[in-house]
Design an enzyme around this catalytic site. Structure first.
Site, PDB file in Angstrom:
ATOM      1  N   LYS A   1      -8.066   1.814  10.208  1.00 36.51           N
ATOM      2  CA  LYS A   1      -8.496   1.452   8.862  1.00 36.51           C
ATOM      3  C   LYS A   1      -7.975  -0.149   8.513  1.00 36.51           C
ATOM      4  CE  LYS A   1      -8.204   3.534   4.206  1.00 36.51           C
ATOM      5  NZ  LYS A   1      -7.974   2.146   3.349  1.00 36.51           N
TER       6      LYS A   1
ATOM      7  N   ASP B   1       0.576   4.196  -2.569  1.00 43.89           N
ATOM      8  CA  ASP B   1       0.453   5.553  -2.099  1.00 43.89           C
ATOM      9  C   ASP B   1       1.477   6.284  -2.669  1.00 43.89           C
ATOM     10  OD1 ASP B   1      -1.819   4.847  -0.834  1.00 43.89           O
ATOM     11  OD2 ASP B   1      -0.782   4.942   1.267  1.00 43.89           O
TER      12      ASP B   1
ATOM     13  N   ASP C   1       0.898  -1.261  -0.038  1.00 44.03           N
ATOM     14  CA  ASP C   1       0.150  -0.031  -0.110  1.00 44.03           C
ATOM     15  C   ASP C   1       0.849   1.207  -0.063  1.00 44.03           C
ATOM     16  OD1 ASP C   1      -2.197  -1.589   0.037  1.00 44.03           O
ATOM     17  OD2 ASP C   1      -2.944  -1.115   1.986  1.00 44.03           O
TER      18      ASP C   1
ATOM     19  N   GLU D   1     -16.020  -3.736   6.958  1.00 43.66           N
ATOM     20  CA  GLU D   1     -14.860  -4.449   6.165  1.00 43.66           C
ATOM     21  C   GLU D   1     -14.883  -5.863   6.663  1.00 43.66           C
ATOM     22  OE1 GLU D   1     -13.592  -1.848   4.746  1.00 43.66           O
ATOM     23  OE2 GLU D   1     -11.742  -2.758   4.047  1.00 43.66           O
TER      24      GLU D   1
ATOM     25  N   ARG E   1     -18.146  -3.564  -2.891  1.00 46.98           N
ATOM     26  CA  ARG E   1     -18.305  -2.066  -3.354  1.00 46.98           C
ATOM     27  C   ARG E   1     -18.091  -1.787  -4.686  1.00 46.98           C
ATOM     28  NH1 ARG E   1     -13.400   2.192  -1.718  1.00 46.98           N
ATOM     29  NH2 ARG E   1     -12.317   0.862  -3.077  1.00 46.98           N
TER      30      ARG E   1
HETATM   31  S1  IVH Z   1     -14.969   4.970   6.060  1.00 42.28           S
HETATM   32  C1  IVH Z   1     -16.705   7.177   4.220  1.00 42.28           C
HETATM   33  N1  IVH Z   1     -13.798   3.498   8.015  1.00 42.28           N
HETATM   34  O1  IVH Z   1     -11.191   1.880   3.277  1.00 42.28           O
HETATM   35  C2  IVH Z   1     -15.905   6.599   3.426  1.00 42.28           C
HETATM   36  N2  IVH Z   1     -13.206   2.928   5.658  1.00 42.28           N
HETATM   37  O2  IVH Z   1     -10.246   3.805   1.202  1.00 42.28           O
HETATM   38  C3  IVH Z   1     -15.505   5.250   3.366  1.00 42.28           C
HETATM   39  N3  IVH Z   1     -11.799   1.048   5.456  1.00 42.28           N
HETATM   40  O3  IVH Z   1     -13.797   1.436   1.069  1.00 42.28           O
HETATM   41  C4  IVH Z   1     -15.375   4.336   4.526  1.00 42.28           C
HETATM   42  N4  IVH Z   1     -11.532   0.593   7.519  1.00 42.28           N
HETATM   43  O4  IVH Z   1     -13.280  -0.384   2.618  1.00 42.28           O
HETATM   44  C5  IVH Z   1     -13.932   3.683   6.535  1.00 42.28           C
HETATM   45  N5  IVH Z   1     -12.672   2.434   9.755  1.00 42.28           N
HETATM   46  C6  IVH Z   1     -12.853   2.648   8.319  1.00 42.28           C
HETATM   47  C7  IVH Z   1     -12.282   1.776   7.326  1.00 42.28           C
HETATM   48  C8  IVH Z   1     -12.487   1.893   5.970  1.00 42.28           C
HETATM   49  C9  IVH Z   1     -11.217   0.315   6.294  1.00 42.28           C
HETATM   50  C10 IVH Z   1     -11.703   0.998   3.803  1.00 42.28           C
HETATM   51  C11 IVH Z   1     -13.025   0.819   3.096  1.00 42.28           C
HETATM   52  C12 IVH Z   1     -13.115   1.884   2.241  1.00 42.28           C
HETATM   53  C13 IVH Z   1     -11.751   2.021   2.179  1.00 42.28           C
HETATM   54  C14 IVH Z   1     -11.258   3.667   1.630  1.00 42.28           C
END
Ligand code: IVH
Length: 376
Positions: A117, A37, A33, A175, A138
């Site tokens: 995350k 990035d 990743d 997730e 998604r």
């Molecule tokens: S918030 C609100 N919270 O990261 C917009 N995403 O790069 C997106 N992900 O598609 C979701 N942990 O699959 C959110 N605590 C978390 C997350 C998370 C992993 C993933 C998710 C998203 C991607 C975005």
């Protein structure tokens, strides 16, 4: 003024698309990743310096992969979003400043939530009157794959919400992932590059009996259309928990950036002890009516950001060194390593670009004579 590096930019775009395809459509990334990035940051920098020349290119606004033909397609009632990244405290300050300006409020007028995350796969779970009716990947954010039959086999995900008064309809997002330990047990034949691929491969099985045997876990991190929402994201997730939906044990509220950075440092320190791969923290404006006002820019909400960890380093053993000879006769020593999971990627080979470097890294003098003999 610097000249627009056309060729470099075109190559960069191709390269990013290549890695996007591997990651989103084939479940088999070749780079970490952090490396990905770096490519994205390079792309963004060139776009910033040469806005006119790069106007046509907007690969960053296309989310993820496309839905494959293996499963039926599912049109998400509300688009599934992606996240912008913050790599430094400077980026975080900008994030907060933009929110302040947009809401016309002081930084102290809004708080944040923070949670890890998780490096897994996002899914959208649709509950109607408390019953799980559809689950979808998604995909490109608008259209995903209908993987209901497989998701139903995941024990973590309630089929019926534990509440007497469930919402008429709700999209719960989160997730799906595999823990590091379960990955090691599952991956004895090294079929998958990392836990994320294993989760993705397990989920996108045509036979749900195979999925049922895989140790898939779920943690919720958001929701789509929903009319009976609480006033804050944090409270909403706590309500989900009472309905039997797993949420992150690391979910926290923070008053300001200083609090967020404290949480970041704490989690970063214990990252290796967290049972699943995480690559940063996600911060969200906690107040849901502020979130609604802030809205979306491109593919990401203005109210959330992913604060990434620096790439992980790790130590392992060199089992042996092979010498690879290229078409032009170039000689590259390749270390065969005892496999190790670094930031979600299983590493078992490392190219050692020159002999001085090898000497420095393995603290043993490599006799050039021996290497020459091996080459011949
Ligand atoms: S918030 C609100 N919270 O990261 C917009 N995403 O790069 C997106 N992900 O598609 C979701 N942990 O699959 C959110 N605590 C978390 C997350 C998370 C992993 C993933 C998710 C998203 C991607 C975005």
């Amino acid at each position: 003024m610097e000249k627009f590096p056309k060729k470099k930019f075109q190559e960069l775009v191709k390269n990013i698309q290549y890695h996007n395809n591997l990651y989103y459509n084939n479940d088999s990334p070749e780079i970490s990743d952090a490396e990905y990035d770096t490519l994205i940051n390079e792309y963004k920098n060139i776009k910033k310096l040469f806005p006119e020349e790069t106007m046509q290119s907007d690969i960053l606004n296309k989310i993820g992969g496309r839905a494959s033909d293996l499963f039926s397609k599912f049109n998400h009632p509300t688009r599934m979003l992606s996240l912008d990244n913050a790599m430094s405290e400077e980026d975080l300050k900008n994030f907060q400043k933009k929110i302040s300006n947009f809401l016309n409020k002081k930084g102290s007028d809004f708080e944040f939530s923070s949670e890890p995350k998780i490096d897994g796969l996002s899914v959208n779970l649709i509950y109607k009157n408390g019953k799980l009716v559809t689950a979808a990947t998604r995909g490109d954010g608008q259209i995903g794959e209908n993987i209901t039959d497989n998701v139903i086999t995941i024990k973590d995900i309630p089929k019926i919400l534990k509440t007497k008064s469930p919402p008429v309809s709700i999209e719960i997002r989160g997730e799906i992932f595999i823990t590091k330990n379960d990955f090691m047990k599952l991956n004895t034949e090294n079929k998958f590059a990392n836990p994320r691929n294993a989760a993705s491969g397990s989920l996108r099985q045509l036979d749900s009996k195979v999925t049922a045997k895989r140790p898939l876990k779920f943690i919720a991190h958001g929701f789509g259309s929903f009319t009976e929402e609480k006033s804050s994201y944090y409270d909403q997730l706590i309500e989900f928990k009472s309905w039997g939906i797993p949420i992150s044990p690391f979910l926290k509220k923070a008053k300001n950036l200083k609090d967020l950075i404290k949480i970041y440092d704490e989690v970063n320190k214990k990252r290796a002890e967290i049972p699943y791969d995480i690559d940063g923290l996600v911060y969200k404006v906690n107040n849901l009516s502020f979130q609604n006002r802030l809205g979306i820019v491109g593919k990401s909400p203005r109210w959330a950001i992913a604060h990434k960890f620096a790439s992980e380093t790790a130590q392992t053993e060199i089992k042996k060194i092979d010498i690879q000879i290229g078409r032009t006769g170039s000689v590259t020593p390749v270390a065969r390593l005892k496999s190790i999971n670094i930031g979600g990627v299983l590493v078992s080979n490392a190219t050692l670009h020159n002999f001085e470097e090898i000497e420095k890294k393995i603290f043993v003098r490599v006799t050039p004579l021996l290497l020459k003999e091996q080459v011949m």
